[in-house]
Design a protein around this motif. Structure first.
Motif, PDB file in Angstrom:
ATOM      1  N   GLY A  72     -10.520  10.873  -0.056  1.00  0.00           N
ATOM      2  CA  GLY A  72     -11.103  11.510   0.771  1.00  0.00           C
ATOM      3  C   GLY A  72     -10.385  12.193   2.068  1.00  0.00           C
ATOM      4  O   GLY A  72     -10.914  12.513   3.025  1.00  0.00           O
ATOM      5  N   ARG A  73      -9.150  11.587   1.851  1.00  0.00           N
ATOM      6  CA  ARG A  73      -8.129  12.023   3.111  1.00  0.00           C
ATOM      7  C   ARG A  73      -8.137  13.613   3.379  1.00  0.00           C
ATOM      8  O   ARG A  73      -8.253  14.350   2.708  1.00  0.00           O
ATOM      9  CB  ARG A  73      -6.668  11.939   2.737  1.00  0.00           C
ATOM     10  CG  ARG A  73      -5.658  11.777   3.743  1.00  0.00           C
ATOM     11  CD  ARG A  73      -4.250  12.063   3.141  1.00  0.00           C
ATOM     12  NE  ARG A  73      -3.912  10.775   2.451  1.00  0.00           N
ATOM     13  CZ  ARG A  73      -2.815  10.190   3.085  1.00  0.00           C
ATOM     14  NH1 ARG A  73      -2.392  10.153   4.400  1.00  0.00           N
ATOM     15  NH2 ARG A  73      -2.619   8.777   2.280  1.00  0.00           N
ATOM     16  N   VAL A  74      -8.263  13.705   4.895  1.00  0.00           N
ATOM     17  CA  VAL A  74      -8.217  14.862   5.389  1.00  0.00           C
ATOM     18  C   VAL A  74      -6.841  15.288   5.814  1.00  0.00           C
ATOM     19  O   VAL A  74      -6.339  14.895   6.830  1.00  0.00           O
ATOM     20  CB  VAL A  74      -9.213  15.146   6.604  1.00  0.00           C
ATOM     21  CG1 VAL A  74      -9.255  16.421   7.283  1.00  0.00           C
ATOM     22  CG2 VAL A  74     -10.572  14.582   6.290  1.00  0.00           C
ATOM     23  N   PRO A  75      -6.452  16.346   4.936  1.00  0.00           N
ATOM     24  CA  PRO A  75      -4.809  16.621   5.493  1.00  0.00           C
ATOM     25  C   PRO A  75      -4.937  17.607   6.955  1.00  0.00           C
ATOM     26  O   PRO A  75      -5.861  18.482   7.122  1.00  0.00           O
ATOM     27  CB  PRO A  75      -4.536  17.570   4.504  1.00  0.00           C
ATOM     28  CG  PRO A  75      -5.809  18.310   3.837  1.00  0.00           C
ATOM     29  CD  PRO A  75      -6.809  17.223   4.152  1.00  0.00           C
ATOM     30  N   VAL A  76      -3.659  17.336   7.828  1.00  0.00           N
ATOM     31  CA  VAL A  76      -3.987  18.100   8.905  1.00  0.00           C
ATOM     32  C   VAL A  76      -2.294  18.548   8.895  1.00  0.00           C
ATOM     33  O   VAL A  76      -1.489  17.939   8.562  1.00  0.00           O
ATOM     34  CB  VAL A  76      -3.981  17.268  10.263  1.00  0.00           C
ATOM     35  CG1 VAL A  76      -5.637  16.888  10.168  1.00  0.00           C
ATOM     36  CG2 VAL A  76      -3.501  16.001  10.215  1.00  0.00           C
ATOM     37  N   ASP A  77      -2.052  19.661   9.869  1.00  0.00           N
ATOM     38  CA  ASP A  77      -0.583  19.965   9.958  1.00  0.00           C
ATOM     39  C   ASP A  77       0.070  19.046  11.045  1.00  0.00           C
ATOM     40  O   ASP A  77      -0.436  18.203  11.851  1.00  0.00           O
ATOM     41  CB  ASP A  77      -0.818  20.987  11.232  1.00  0.00           C
ATOM     42  CG  ASP A  77      -1.292  22.427  10.400  1.00  0.00           C
ATOM     43  OD1 ASP A  77      -1.577  22.452   9.188  1.00  0.00           O
ATOM     44  OD2 ASP A  77      -1.233  23.489  11.429  1.00  0.00           O
ATOM     45  N   GLY A  78       1.363  18.605  10.551  1.00  0.00           N
ATOM     46  CA  GLY A  78       2.076  17.626  10.731  1.00  0.00           C
ATOM     47  C   GLY A  78       2.984  16.927  10.054  1.00  0.00           C
ATOM     48  O   GLY A  78       2.906  17.285   8.698  1.00  0.00           O
ATOM     49  N   ALA A  79       3.750  16.203  10.453  1.00  0.00           N
ATOM     50  CA  ALA A  79       4.969  15.323   9.550  1.00  0.00           C
ATOM     51  C   ALA A  79       4.248  13.835   9.250  1.00  0.00           C
ATOM     52  O   ALA A  79       3.605  13.234   9.953  1.00  0.00           O
ATOM     53  CB  ALA A  79       6.407  15.254  10.559  1.00  0.00           C
ATOM     54  N   THR A  80       4.937  13.507   7.975  1.00  0.00           N
ATOM     55  CA  THR A  80       4.736  12.140   7.564  1.00  0.00           C
ATOM     56  C   THR A  80       5.958  11.780   7.353  1.00  0.00           C
ATOM     57  O   THR A  80       6.896  12.151   6.930  1.00  0.00           O
ATOM     58  CB  THR A  80       3.759  12.040   6.330  1.00  0.00           C
ATOM     59  OG1 THR A  80       2.608  12.516   6.548  1.00  0.00           O
ATOM     60  CG2 THR A  80       3.687  10.364   5.704  1.00  0.00           C
ATOM     61  N   PHE A  81       6.279  10.458   7.789  1.00  0.00           N
ATOM     62  CA  PHE A  81       7.572   9.731   7.664  1.00  0.00           C
ATOM     63  C   PHE A  81       7.342   8.378   6.613  1.00  0.00           C
ATOM     64  O   PHE A  81       6.698   7.652   7.067  1.00  0.00           O
ATOM     65  CB  PHE A  81       8.266   9.360   8.844  1.00  0.00           C
ATOM     66  CG  PHE A  81       8.386  10.635   9.817  1.00  0.00           C
ATOM     67  CD1 PHE A  81       9.757  11.320   9.588  1.00  0.00           C
ATOM     68  CD2 PHE A  81       7.610  10.928  10.646  1.00  0.00           C
ATOM     69  CE1 PHE A  81      10.007  12.449  10.331  1.00  0.00           C
ATOM     70  CE2 PHE A  81       7.681  12.078  11.410  1.00  0.00           C
ATOM     71  CZ  PHE A  81       9.110  12.732  11.428  1.00  0.00           C
ATOM     72  N   ASN A  82       8.260   8.388   5.880  1.00  0.00           N
ATOM     73  CA  ASN A  82       8.362   6.717   5.293  1.00  0.00           C
ATOM     74  C   ASN A  82       9.464   6.105   5.807  1.00  0.00           C
ATOM     75  O   ASN A  82       9.960   6.546   6.771  1.00  0.00           O
ATOM     76  CB  ASN A  82       8.852   7.087   3.621  1.00  0.00           C
ATOM     77  CG  ASN A  82      10.263   7.345   3.530  1.00  0.00           C
ATOM     78  OD1 ASN A  82      11.062   8.123   4.037  1.00  0.00           O
ATOM     79  ND2 ASN A  82      11.081   6.519   2.767  1.00  0.00           N
ATOM     80  N   ASP A  83       9.210   4.632   5.414  1.00  0.00           N
ATOM     81  CA  ASP A  83      10.113   3.814   6.145  1.00  0.00           C
ATOM     82  C   ASP A  83      10.800   2.764   4.735  1.00  0.00           C
ATOM     83  O   ASP A  83       9.978   1.892   4.621  1.00  0.00           O
ATOM     84  CB  ASP A  83       9.572   2.966   7.042  1.00  0.00           C
ATOM     85  CG  ASP A  83      10.436   1.989   8.077  1.00  0.00           C
ATOM     86  OD1 ASP A  83      11.630   1.844   7.386  1.00  0.00           O
ATOM     87  OD2 ASP A  83       9.945   1.364   8.970  1.00  0.00           O
ATOM     88  N   PRO A  84      11.954   3.234   4.430  1.00  0.00           N
ATOM     89  CA  PRO A  84      12.449   2.502   3.307  1.00  0.00           C
ATOM     90  C   PRO A  84      12.912   0.975   3.850  1.00  0.00           C
ATOM     91  O   PRO A  84      12.965   0.114   2.599  1.00  0.00           O
ATOM     92  CB  PRO A  84      13.572   3.054   3.047  1.00  0.00           C
ATOM     93  CG  PRO A  84      14.224   3.875   4.004  1.00  0.00           C
ATOM     94  CD  PRO A  84      12.942   4.169   4.725  1.00  0.00           C
ATOM     95  N   SER A  85      13.005   0.594   4.838  1.00  0.00           N
ATOM     96  CA  SER A  85      13.165  -0.854   5.493  1.00  0.00           C
ATOM     97  C   SER A  85      11.789  -1.587   5.673  1.00  0.00           C
ATOM     98  O   SER A  85      11.909  -2.861   5.803  1.00  0.00           O
ATOM     99  CB  SER A  85      14.065  -0.762   6.813  1.00  0.00           C
ATOM    100  OG  SER A  85      13.099  -0.178   7.754  1.00  0.00           O
ATOM    101  N   SER A  86      10.609  -1.008   5.297  1.00  0.00           N
ATOM    102  CA  SER A  86       9.528  -1.749   5.507  1.00  0.00           C
ATOM    103  C   SER A  86       8.655  -2.134   4.478  1.00  0.00           C
ATOM    104  O   SER A  86       8.961  -2.203   3.145  1.00  0.00           O
ATOM    105  CB  SER A  86       8.625  -0.815   6.783  1.00  0.00           C
ATOM    106  OG  SER A  86       7.337  -1.546   7.033  1.00  0.00           O
ATOM    107  N   SER A  87       7.426  -2.268   4.587  1.00  0.00           N
ATOM    108  CA  SER A  87       6.551  -2.673   3.441  1.00  0.00           C
ATOM    109  C   SER A  87       6.446  -1.447   2.303  1.00  0.00           C
ATOM    110  O   SER A  87       6.695  -0.445   2.607  1.00  0.00           O
ATOM    111  CB  SER A  87       5.020  -2.762   4.136  1.00  0.00           C
ATOM    112  OG  SER A  87       4.756  -1.549   4.552  1.00  0.00           O
ATOM    113  N   ALA A  88       5.802  -1.938   1.018  1.00  0.00           N
ATOM    114  CA  ALA A  88       5.720  -0.724   0.305  1.00  0.00           C
ATOM    115  C   ALA A  88       4.645   0.090   0.574  1.00  0.00           C
ATOM    116  O   ALA A  88       5.050   1.380   0.187  1.00  0.00           O
ATOM    117  CB  ALA A  88       4.861  -1.604  -1.000  1.00  0.00           C
ATOM    118  N   ALA A  89       3.625  -0.137   1.397  1.00  0.00           N
ATOM    119  CA  ALA A  89       2.871   0.935   1.948  1.00  0.00           C
ATOM    120  C   ALA A  89       3.659   1.918   2.861  1.00  0.00           C
ATOM    121  O   ALA A  89       3.677   3.235   2.629  1.00  0.00           O
ATOM    122  CB  ALA A  89       1.925   0.661   2.813  1.00  0.00           C
TER     123      ALA A  89
END
Length: 208
Positions: free
Chosen positions: A39-56
């Motif tokens: 049910g996630r609500v998309p909004v304008d903006g950036a999402t960043f991953n972090d390969p050095s952190s948790s699987a999530a």
């Protein structure tokens, strides 16, 4: 700096308000939201991953995209263009979306279709399901020379005509990213970003 800080506070405040809304009050009962992912609500903006952190943290971008695919209702269209595409979880969600009546249009680079490419079975699966006829609502195409001349197809974006969310429908979604939909490479080995733009029919048409 002050402008960036103000924008961050505004986005954070919006996220807190949206997350605090109960499903029924936000535009749908629990039963109505079944089969719509988170049910996630998309909004304008950036999402960043972090390969050095948790699987999530590594899979933030892929998880966001997978939710949007889950929340796309029958009759809508998902368009995907990538250089490479190896995420089995995303392929599974695309196939489920197609089977419930979503139009799926995928364009990839033909250089990654060789026999030595580990994700080749995923492509064969999609090509068999969607076909290659671009006059139909759904198709899978491997571009030669970027589909337009010399060089390779390297653009990476997804557009979705409409999704259902816990706050009601959202239309004309664009997700443009620095990385491909490649689980392992773009999640656990690279820092990447994805930028979402919501509700811009004119910009969606340009991307499409």
């Amino acid at each position: 700096v002050s402008a960036v800080r103000a924008l961050f506070v505004a986005v954070l405040s919006t996220a807190v308000v949206v997350s605090a809304l109960p499903a029924a009050a936000a535009g749908g009962s629990a039963n109505e939201l079944q089969g719509q992912g988170s049910g996630r609500v998309p909004v304008d903006g950036a999402t960043f991953n972090d390969p050095s952190s948790s699987a999530a943290a590594q899979n933030r971008i892929i998880a966001y995209l997978n939710d949007m695919i889950d929340q796309t209702p029958a009759g809508e269209t998902i368009r995907i263009t990538q250089y490479n595409f190896t995420c089995g979880s995303t392929v599974d969600k695309i196939i489920r979306a197609y089977k419930r009546g979503v139009n799926i249009q995928i364009v990839v680079n033909d250089r990654v279709l060789g026999n030595n490419v580990s994700n080749s079975p995923l492509y064969q699966r999609l090509r068999k399901l969607l076909g290659t006829n671009t006059s139909k609502p759904s198709f899978f195409v491997a571009c030669k020379r970027g589909c337009r001349g010399k060089g390779a197809l390297h653009t990476k974006f997804v557009t979705i005509t409409k999704v259902k969310t816990s706050a009601g429908p959202r239309t004309n979604l664009i997700f443009t990213a620095s990385g491909n939909i490649t689980c392992g490479w773009a999640t656990g080995r690279q820092y990447n970003d994805q930028y979402a733009i919501v509700g811009r029919a004119d910009l969606s048409q340009s991307f499409n």
